[in-house]
Motif scaffolding. Structure first.
Motif, PDB file in Angstrom:
ATOM      1  N   SER A 141       0.838  -1.195   0.000  1.00 36.88           N
ATOM      2  CA  SER A 141       0.000   0.000   0.000  1.00 36.88           C
ATOM      3  C   SER A 141       0.878   1.251   0.000  1.00 36.88           C
ATOM      4  CB  SER A 141      -0.903   0.031   1.242  1.00 36.88           C
ATOM      5  OG  SER A 141      -1.722  -1.115   1.298  1.00 36.88           O
ATOM      6  N   LYS A 142       0.486   2.238  -0.802  1.00 42.41           N
ATOM      7  CA  LYS A 142       1.234   3.489  -0.893  1.00 42.41           C
ATOM      8  C   LYS A 142       0.708   4.476   0.148  1.00 42.41           C
ATOM      9  CE  LYS A 142       3.322   2.250  -4.810  1.00 42.41           C
ATOM     10  NZ  LYS A 142       4.768   2.002  -4.911  1.00 42.41           N
ATOM     11  N   VAL A 143       1.635   5.118   0.866  1.00 40.74           N
ATOM     12  CA  VAL A 143       1.268   6.183   1.798  1.00 40.74           C
ATOM     13  C   VAL A 143       1.729   7.502   1.200  1.00 40.74           C
ATOM     14  CG1 VAL A 143       1.518   7.120   4.124  1.00 40.74           C
ATOM     15  CG2 VAL A 143       1.458   4.630   3.774  1.00 40.74           C
ATOM     16  N   MET A 161      -3.708   6.702   2.219  1.00 48.28           N
ATOM     17  CA  MET A 161      -3.244   5.337   1.984  1.00 48.28           C
ATOM     18  C   MET A 161      -4.004   4.788   0.783  1.00 48.28           C
ATOM     19  SD  MET A 161      -2.965   2.062   4.574  1.00 48.28           S
ATOM     20  CE  MET A 161      -2.171   3.072   5.823  1.00 48.28           C
ATOM     21  N   VAL A 162      -3.251   4.371  -0.235  1.00 45.64           N
ATOM     22  CA  VAL A 162      -3.849   3.918  -1.489  1.00 45.64           C
ATOM     23  C   VAL A 162      -3.542   2.441  -1.687  1.00 45.64           C
ATOM     24  CG1 VAL A 162      -3.979   4.323  -3.975  1.00 45.64           C
ATOM     25  CG2 VAL A 162      -3.452   6.235  -2.427  1.00 45.64           C
ATOM     26  N   GLU A 165      -9.122   1.734  -3.114  1.00 49.00           N
ATOM     27  CA  GLU A 165      -9.625   2.507  -1.981  1.00 49.00           C
ATOM     28  C   GLU A 165      -8.561   3.515  -1.554  1.00 49.00           C
ATOM     29  OE1 GLU A 165      -8.856   0.127   2.105  1.00 49.00           O
ATOM     30  OE2 GLU A 165     -10.485  -0.722   0.912  1.00 49.00           O
ATOM     31  N   VAL A 166      -9.023   4.735  -1.308  1.00 47.31           N
ATOM     32  CA  VAL A 166      -8.154   5.821  -0.852  1.00 47.31           C
ATOM     33  C   VAL A 166      -8.637   6.253   0.527  1.00 47.31           C
ATOM     34  CG1 VAL A 166      -7.262   8.136  -1.321  1.00 47.31           C
ATOM     35  CG2 VAL A 166      -7.777   6.586  -3.226  1.00 47.31           C
ATOM     36  N   SER A 167      -7.837   5.973   1.550  1.00 49.14           N
ATOM     37  CA  SER A 167      -8.209   6.309   2.922  1.00 49.14           C
ATOM     38  C   SER A 167      -7.389   7.501   3.398  1.00 49.14           C
ATOM     39  CB  SER A 167      -7.968   5.114   3.851  1.00 49.14           C
ATOM     40  OG  SER A 167      -8.770   4.018   3.471  1.00 49.14           O
ATOM     41  N   SER A 168      -8.031   8.390   4.142  1.00 47.92           N
ATOM     42  CA  SER A 168      -7.315   9.527   4.715  1.00 47.92           C
ATOM     43  C   SER A 168      -7.147   9.318   6.213  1.00 47.92           C
ATOM     44  CB  SER A 168      -8.059  10.830   4.441  1.00 47.92           C
ATOM     45  OG  SER A 168      -9.320  10.853   5.072  1.00 47.92           O
TER      46      SER A 168
END
Length: 257
Positions: free
Chosen positions: A78-80, A101-102, A114-117
């Motif tokens: 996962s990319k941060v 987090m992608v 999913e893109v989480s903040s």
């Protein structure tokens, strides 16, 4: 002699057919879940402005600078990303800072990425993170330790053929808890378009469903600024117009969520 030539020609033709088939297979190979995540992470990264929209509709939109860049990578891939937003004329003073987090959507969900903040434990340590040399930033292991509470998650799907967007999605129905400025919950919409453009729409609602913060007319439209017009952003007229507009939203939730 003629037979030999025909045999060689047949071999070459066969090799060309095999090569063409392999190339076609490679070109038509379906994009994997992680490919989608990488594309989204890359599209989110960089510097973008809402300048055009603010010029077109100054009563409802402001010229914000959005800056995002890679900060770390989780063990699972996962990319941060680090994200900050500021008024265009004071980029060194971001008013919103987040980690994104992608990663691919879980296989049981009907989405691609999913893109989480997430909140940041000490935002002061991260101001202007992307503008700093890499050896003067918090390092990846520090970044992972500074990821604080989860705020929202947007679930993106690839756009249908013929649409301007590449990916689009939103938070699930009901959004996520949010208490800023009298809100009870918040929702987010995100669209990633061609030419490195991005549309975002964050809104907060009270327990009766009334909107209490966020843009009301539609999403913010962020675009990279062409070099040919970047100087216009800093003209005295634009500067004073933006300055007066900024005073009108002091303390409003356009600045935070």
């Amino acid at each position: 002699m003629g037979t030999g030539r025909r045999a060689r020609g047949l071999v070459i033709k066969t090799l060309l057919l095999i090569g063409g088939a392999l190339l076609l297979k490679r070109l038509t190979k379906s994009t994997t879940r992680w490919d989608h995540a990488r594309i989204v992470a890359h599209s989110l990264s960089g510097q973008k402005f809402s300048m055009e929209q603010a010029s077109r509709d100054p009563d409802n939109y402001f010229n914000f600078r959005m800056l995002t860049c890679p900060a770390a990578q989780m063990v699972d891939g996962s990319k941060v990303l680090y994200f900050e937003q500021a008024f265009w004329r004071t980029p060194q003073k971001p008013f919103r800072q987040r980690f994104y987090m992608v990663k691919p959507c879980p296989k049981d969900l009907k989405c691609d990425v999913e893109v989480s903040s997430y909140a940041i434990r000490d935002v002061e340590e991260y101001k202007n993170f992307c503008d700093r040399p890499k050896d003067q930033r918090p390092q990846p292991e520090e970044v992972l330790g500074d990821i604080a509470e989860h705020l929202t998650t947007v679930y993106l799907k690839t756009c249908e053929r013929g649409k301007r967007c590449l990916y689009e999605g939103s938070t699930p129905p009901g959004g996520f808890p949010n208490s800023w400025n009298g809100a009870n919950y918040c929702t987010s919409e995100l669209a990633i378009l061609k030419n490195n453009e991005m549309h975002t729409w964050d809104r907060g609602y009270d327990e009766d469903g009334n909107q209490v913060w966020g843009a009301k007319e539609g999403p913010y439209e962020f675009k990279p600024v062409p070099a040919s017009i970047s100087n216009d952003m800093f003209s005295p007229l634009n500067f004073h117009t933006q300055q007066s507009m900024e005073k009108r939203i002091e303390g409003s939730l356009v600045l935070q969520d």
